[in-house]
Design an enzyme around this catalytic site. Structure first.
Site, PDB file in Angstrom:
ATOM      1  N   GLY A  18       0.829  -1.194   0.000  1.00  0.00           N
ATOM      2  CA  GLY A  18       0.000   0.000   0.000  1.00  0.00           C
ATOM      3  C   GLY A  18       0.859   1.238   0.000  1.00  0.00           C
TER       4      GLY A  18
ATOM      5  CD  GLN B 191       3.900   5.769   2.369  1.00  0.00           C
ATOM      6  OE1 GLN B 191       2.846   5.247   2.057  1.00  0.00           O
ATOM      7  NE2 GLN B 191       4.961   5.065   2.728  1.00  0.00           N
TER       8      GLN B 191
ATOM      9  CB  CYS C 207       6.756   2.058   6.824  1.00  0.00           C
ATOM     10  SG  CYS C 207       6.129   3.567   6.060  1.00  0.00           S
ATOM     11  CG  LEU C 208       6.894   0.998   0.605  1.00  0.00           C
ATOM     12  CD1 LEU C 208       6.054   1.318  -0.620  1.00  0.00           C
ATOM     13  CD2 LEU C 208       7.944  -0.042   0.285  1.00  0.00           C
TER      14      LEU C 208
ATOM     15  CG  HIS D 148       1.083   0.892   7.350  1.00  0.00           C
ATOM     16  ND1 HIS D 148       2.173   0.430   8.057  1.00  0.00           N
ATOM     17  CD2 HIS D 148       1.584   1.781   6.443  1.00  0.00           C
ATOM     18  CE1 HIS D 148       3.268   1.019   7.607  1.00  0.00           C
ATOM     19  NE2 HIS D 148       2.945   1.844   6.621  1.00  0.00           N
ATOM     20  CD  GLU D 149      -0.393   2.421   3.134  1.00  0.00           C
ATOM     21  OE1 GLU D 149       0.043   3.588   3.135  1.00  0.00           O
ATOM     22  OE2 GLU D 149       0.352   1.422   3.123  1.00  0.00           O
TER      23      GLU D 149
ATOM     24  CG  HIS E 151       1.553   6.619   5.787  1.00  0.00           C
ATOM     25  ND1 HIS E 151       2.735   7.092   6.314  1.00  0.00           N
ATOM     26  CD2 HIS E 151       1.792   5.326   5.450  1.00  0.00           C
ATOM     27  CE1 HIS E 151       3.645   6.112   6.290  1.00  0.00           C
ATOM     28  NE2 HIS E 151       3.092   5.034   5.779  1.00  0.00           N
TER      29      HIS E 151
HETATM   30 ZN   LIG Z   1       3.976   3.221   5.497  1.00  0.00          ZN
END
Ligand SMILES: [Zn+2]
Length: 163
Positions: free
Chosen positions: A43, A48, A86-87, A128-129, A132
């Protein structure tokens, strides 16, 4: 690298709702999907890639979604702990407690309202998203001591990579 990493102020801001779904928004969604696929992520949220707007993309267990202005309707089920990364904090992960079921509602690129009921990994990715979009990270769910040690580890890895 297009994906913003820990320390970027956009990632700590509460993202703004999307008004009209126009070509600009469509282009942002396209960039998000590309960035997610390139990074092999489950995701991605618009902050991000440096855009403070309420858009998320998800790609979990064959479920693929682009959602505009998603709202968390409910989290339920049990709470479980699972290794999460997490990216935007590449190279480290930690066990995070999340509800095993999450329901969100949002708008698709066609302007339709959809409801997504996620369990397991999808429920985790949804939560998680959504974090953000509210300027939060999976790290914020850890104890302060654990967060500190994980951030140290992350910074050490970043230094190693850049040297
Ligand atoms: Zn993340």
């Amino acid at each position: 690298m297009e994906i913003r990493t820990y320390g970027d102020p956009t990632l700590r801001r509460r993202a703004e709702p999307v008004g009209t779904i126009d070509d600009v928004i469509r282009a942002i969604c396209e960039r998000m999907v590309e960035a997610m696929l390139r990074a092999n992520g489950a995701g991605l949220a618009a902050p991000q890639i440096g855009i403070s707007k309420r858009i998320i993309v998800l790609d979990v267990d064959g479920e693929f979604h682009v959602l505009i202005n998603p709202e968390l309707i409910e989290t339920s089920g049990e709470v479980d702990q699972f290794q999460e990364g997490c990216l935007s904090v590449p190279g480290v992960d930690a066990p995070v407690e999340r509800a095993t079921r999450a329901v969100i509602e949002g708008t698709t690129l066609d302007g339709k309202t959809v409801r997504i009921e996620g369990e397991g990994l999808l429920a985790r990715a949804i939560q998680h998203e959504m974090d953000h979009l509210n300027g939060s990270f999976f790290l914020d769910h850890l104890s302060p001591a654990r967060r500190q040690s994980l951030l140290k580890e992350y910074q050490r890895r970043q230094r190693e990579e850049s040297s």
